[in-house]
Design a protein around this motif. Structure first.
Motif, PDB file in Angstrom:
ATOM      1  N   VAL A 191     -18.777 -10.219  22.985  1.00  0.00           N
ATOM      2  CA  VAL A 191     -19.007  -8.314  23.014  1.00  0.00           C
ATOM      3  C   VAL A 191     -17.945  -7.786  22.316  1.00  0.00           C
ATOM      4  N   ARG A 192     -18.529  -6.841  20.793  1.00  0.00           N
ATOM      5  CA  ARG A 192     -17.517  -6.251  20.373  1.00  0.00           C
ATOM      6  C   ARG A 192     -17.384  -4.758  20.181  1.00  0.00           C
ATOM      7  N   PRO A 233     -10.181 -15.266  26.883  1.00  0.00           N
ATOM      8  CA  PRO A 233     -10.346 -15.038  26.362  1.00  0.00           C
ATOM      9  C   PRO A 233     -11.403 -15.591  25.084  1.00  0.00           C
ATOM     10  N   GLY A 234     -12.280 -14.566  23.871  1.00  0.00           N
ATOM     11  CA  GLY A 234     -12.493 -14.781  23.208  1.00  0.00           C
ATOM     12  C   GLY A 234     -13.434 -14.329  23.670  1.00  0.00           C
ATOM     13  N   LEU A 235     -13.615 -13.774  24.740  1.00  0.00           N
ATOM     14  CA  LEU A 235     -15.004 -12.810  25.610  1.00  0.00           C
ATOM     15  C   LEU A 235     -15.154 -11.076  24.197  1.00  0.00           C
ATOM     16  N   ILE A 236     -13.764 -10.437  23.943  1.00  0.00           N
ATOM     17  CA  ILE A 236     -14.059  -9.743  22.952  1.00  0.00           C
ATOM     18  C   ILE A 236     -14.573  -9.889  21.606  1.00  0.00           C
ATOM     19  N   LYS A 237     -15.232  -9.958  20.849  1.00  0.00           N
ATOM     20  CA  LYS A 237     -15.359 -10.462  19.442  1.00  0.00           C
ATOM     21  C   LYS A 237     -14.240  -8.821  18.835  1.00  0.00           C
ATOM     22  N   GLY A 238     -13.543  -8.311  18.864  1.00  0.00           N
ATOM     23  CA  GLY A 238     -12.788  -7.461  18.783  1.00  0.00           C
ATOM     24  C   GLY A 238     -13.092  -5.797  18.553  1.00  0.00           C
ATOM     25  N   ILE A 239     -11.796  -5.295  17.968  1.00  0.00           N
ATOM     26  CA  ILE A 239     -12.471  -3.318  17.874  1.00  0.00           C
ATOM     27  C   ILE A 239     -13.163  -3.799  16.640  1.00  0.00           C
ATOM     28  N   PHE A 240     -14.000  -2.537  16.377  1.00  0.00           N
ATOM     29  CA  PHE A 240     -14.302  -2.053  15.326  1.00  0.00           C
ATOM     30  C   PHE A 240     -14.131  -0.637  14.786  1.00  0.00           C
ATOM     31  N   MET A 241     -12.923  -0.140  14.560  1.00  0.00           N
ATOM     32  CA  MET A 241     -13.521   1.452  14.176  1.00  0.00           C
ATOM     33  C   MET A 241     -14.103   2.068  13.195  1.00  0.00           C
ATOM     34  N   ALA A 242     -14.865   1.669  13.706  1.00  0.00           N
ATOM     35  CA  ALA A 242     -16.423   2.996  12.458  1.00  0.00           C
ATOM     36  C   ALA A 242     -16.423   4.259  11.920  1.00  0.00           C
ATOM     37  N   LYS A 243     -17.200   4.416  11.266  1.00  0.00           N
ATOM     38  CA  LYS A 243     -16.730   5.603  10.964  1.00  0.00           C
ATOM     39  C   LYS A 243     -17.793   5.981  11.806  1.00  0.00           C
ATOM     40  N   GLY A 244     -18.330   7.722  11.538  1.00  0.00           N
ATOM     41  CA  GLY A 244     -18.531   8.259  12.286  1.00  0.00           C
ATOM     42  C   GLY A 244     -18.278   8.650  13.857  1.00  0.00           C
ATOM     43  N   ASN A 245     -18.979   9.351  14.697  1.00  0.00           N
ATOM     44  CA  ASN A 245     -18.539   9.911  16.674  1.00  0.00           C
ATOM     45  C   ASN A 245     -19.238   8.757  17.443  1.00  0.00           C
TER      46      ASN A 245
END
Lengths: 245, 393
Positions: free
Chosen positions: B239-240, B269-281
């Motif tokens: 899950v990301r 460990p390994g379930l969370i793919k990382g955190i993506f700080m995306a553009k947008g709201n």
């Protein structure tokens, strides 16, 4: 009662106060008195809790009072009070162009997936940018910016309704369903802010509102209201820019 | 005189538009951007709110490699020099060179993100709850998103496989003692305006005062192995977490995302793919506890996604202190404060700077701004303003 950390509660309260505070100041820049602007804010908040169903069955449609009826009512009021039929045409033209451009930007260009190519700015902020700029180019007017942005964004909900009907997909359409926080309201407010900033900057650059070849009625309206003139004669020229259009 | 100034304003506007167009082309085109960046110039005027990427076609994807050439990540988005990625192991890398022929981005290690799980968070729920009133709200903005191996297509308007994944999330939370509201509102078609439609859903859900608001999505990376993992020995997906950068609650929501990641890093460990700080709201301005999750990608099976999201739900319920039906006392989570504080600070700074600039423009001088501010109280003292003035006319 859920208990959020104190920091978050303060954050929420301040966010809401800032939002409605700025909203009141912006409404005040149109043909509304301070009290009128406060009444509108109150209606936006109270109306957020009222949904009026207008169609049942497979596709349910409801209109929210705070998110749709109040801003649309205000837009219609501003249209009715518009000085000239030219202003009418400009406001309506700007509304149609705004509706088309935000539909194309949000539906064709941007798909809404995080990280996509054209997702430069969230659509929530694209709506008022388009509405404000189009309305300003069309009529250089704050009221026109408010009308174009609110009615333009509202047309997205109507398009969604038609889309559901056309594709025979059961669903809900909540016109202005997010109440005071709906994109319709936010678009209208930011569009006024934008028109205000562009307009004031431009007028300051050219040294006051243009008066050449203009309708005498409009010029009369560009003057500060009598009550303000009586109170403070010295500020007449300053107020003229702010209160006029 | 007037014509001259009009001409000046017109020329200024055209110049501004021209400059904007050139900047847009430059920042939008990785080749141009990266060539200039290699000469040491990196301009990000249009992008002050965060880095952004475009998706690649034809199943091409960029490989991120470290300075010794080891692959550390991949993406189907365009890559720009200066982009940053936070990996599963919390290492933060910055792109320093891009080879657009080989689709390779060379990265330099910036450091490690500090998001270690703290022991005492285990005693107090991160999402404070009391009196069995804890609630999570779930909705799906892109209700068409589907999983090709199970649903036969990647998009089913109004009836995507993502609805089942959202249901699995809600059911698992409910089974673990968390009251869960799920909205089945349809927001099709799949476009950016879908967030305008789902905004109404989000506000409807927020009226019931949930502790957290989750928008369920799936990714569009072509490689199924990118998200594939084993959950308790069964095939599942990772899950990301996605945090929108363009809203006043960004810091608070990022803090929330980091806490979720640190919990899973500790527990599974390994379930969370990382955190993506995306553009947008992504409608995250509505609540400081909102998160968008990407459960696998369209080339994973829906079954795998459901397994992944069920595991995610179990973790969330533990984070809420409601695991195994045990209710923890309602105590504020200590670490929620920094994000909230930083969000608050940004909001107030924006208000002061924005308000100041606005006053300066409308009055034309600092003196005028101060006069206007001090006259604020007078404006509320009961005159009917323009309305009264017009009537007298």
């Amino acid at each position: 009662m859920n208990r959020l950390p104190l920091g978050l509660i303060i954050l929420l309260v301040v966010s809401i106060l800032v939002y409605f505070g700025v909203a009141q100041r912006l409404l005040d820049r149109m043909r509304l008195s301070d009290k009128g602007a406060l009444v509108i804010i109150g209606a936006l908040i109270a109306g957020s809790f009222i949904d009026i169903p207008i169609s049942r069955g497979n596709i349910q449609v409801a209109v929210n009072v705070g998110g749709a009826l109040v801003p649309v009512g205000l837009a219609v009021y501003l249209l009715v009070k518009a000085g000239t039929s030219k202003e009418w045409m400009r406001a309506l033209g700007a509304t149609i162009i705004t509706g088309l451009v935000i539909y194309l930007a949000g539906s064709v260009l941007m798909k809404g997936d995080p990280g996509e190519r054209y997702n430069l700015i969230d659509p929530l902020y694209v709506y008022p940018l388009v509405g404000g700029i189009v309305a300003y180019l069309a009529g250089r007017s704050r009221r026109s910016a408010f009308i174009a942005a609110t009615l333009g964004v509202l047309s997205l909900d109507v398009v969604h309704w038609l889309w559901l009907v056309n594709n025979k997909i059961p669903g809900n359409v909540y016109i202005g369903g997010a109440g005071a926080f709906d994109s319709i309201v936010i678009a209208g407010l930011i569009a006024v802010l934008l028109a205000e900033v562009i307009g004031e900057t431009r007028e300051r650059l050219q040294g006051g509102p243009s008066s050449v070849n203009r309708d005498p009625d409009v010029l009369q309206n560009l003057q500060a209201p009598e009550s303000v003139r009586h109170e403070d004669d010295a500020s007449t020229t300053k107020e003229a820019g702010g209160r006029g259009k | 005189m007037k014509n001259k100034s009009r001409l000046g304003v017109l020329c200024g506007c055209i110049l501004l538009m021209l400059a904007g167009g050139i900047l847009y082309y430059y920042e939008n085109n990785p080749r141009v951007y990266n060539t200039v960046a290699e000469a040491g110039i990196e301009l990000n005027f249009l992008d002050a709110l965060g880095k952004w990427e475009g998706e690649l076609n034809d199943r091409k994807y960029y490989r991120f490699v470290d300075e010794t050439g080891n692959m550390i990540d991949q993406t189907n988005h365009e890559v720009f020099i200066g982009d940053e990625v936070i990996l599963e192991n919390n290492n933060r890398y910055k792109v320093i060179r891009v080879d657009s022929e080989q689709y390779t981005a060379v990265c330099q290690l910036v450091g490690q993100e500090n998001m270690a799980w703290q022991e005492d968070w285990g005693q107090i729920p991160v999402l404070s709850v009391a009196e069995n009133k804890d609630k999570v709200a779930v909705y799906m903005t892109h209700t068409d998103e589907s999983y090709v191996p199970s649903d036969g297509t990647e998009s089913k308007p109004g009836n995507g496989g993502i609805l089942q994944v959202g249901k699995k999330l809600a059911d698992t939370l409910e089974n673990r003692g968390i009251n869960t509201d799920i909205s089945w509102n349809k927001h099709d078609p799949h476009d950016a305006n879908a967030y305008h439609r789902s905004r109404k859903t989000a506000v409807q859900l927020l009226k019931k005062n949930p502790s957290a608001l989750i928008d369920v999505h799936r990714d569009g990376v072509p490689d199924p192995n990118f998200y594939k993992t084993k959950v308790n020995g069964k095939p599942g997906t990772k899950v990301r977490l996605v945090v929108g950068r363009q809203n006043p609650h960004m810091s608070a929501n990022l803090e929330f995302a980091k806490k979720i990641k640190s919990y899973f890093d500790e527990q599974s460990p390994g379930l969370i793919k990382g955190i993506f700080m995306a553009k947008g709201n992504y409608n995250q301005d509505l609540s400081p506890r909102s998160i968008l999750i990407e459960v696998g990608t369209h080339t994973n099976s829906r079954k795998e996604a459901e397994t992944g999201v069920a595991f995610f739900a179990a973790g969330i319920s533990s984070l809420m202190g409601a695991a195994d039906g045990a209710k923890a006392p309602a105590v504020s989570a200590p670490a929620g404060k920094t994000g909230a504080r930083s969000s608050l600070l940004w909001l107030l700074v924006a208000l002061v700077i924005g308000g100041g600039a606005f006053l300066f423009i409308t009055t034309g001088s600092w003196k005028g701004s101060i006069e206007k501010l001090s006259g604020l109280g007078k404006e509320f003292s009961g005159n009917l303003g323009p309305l009264k003035g017009r009537k007298k006319k």
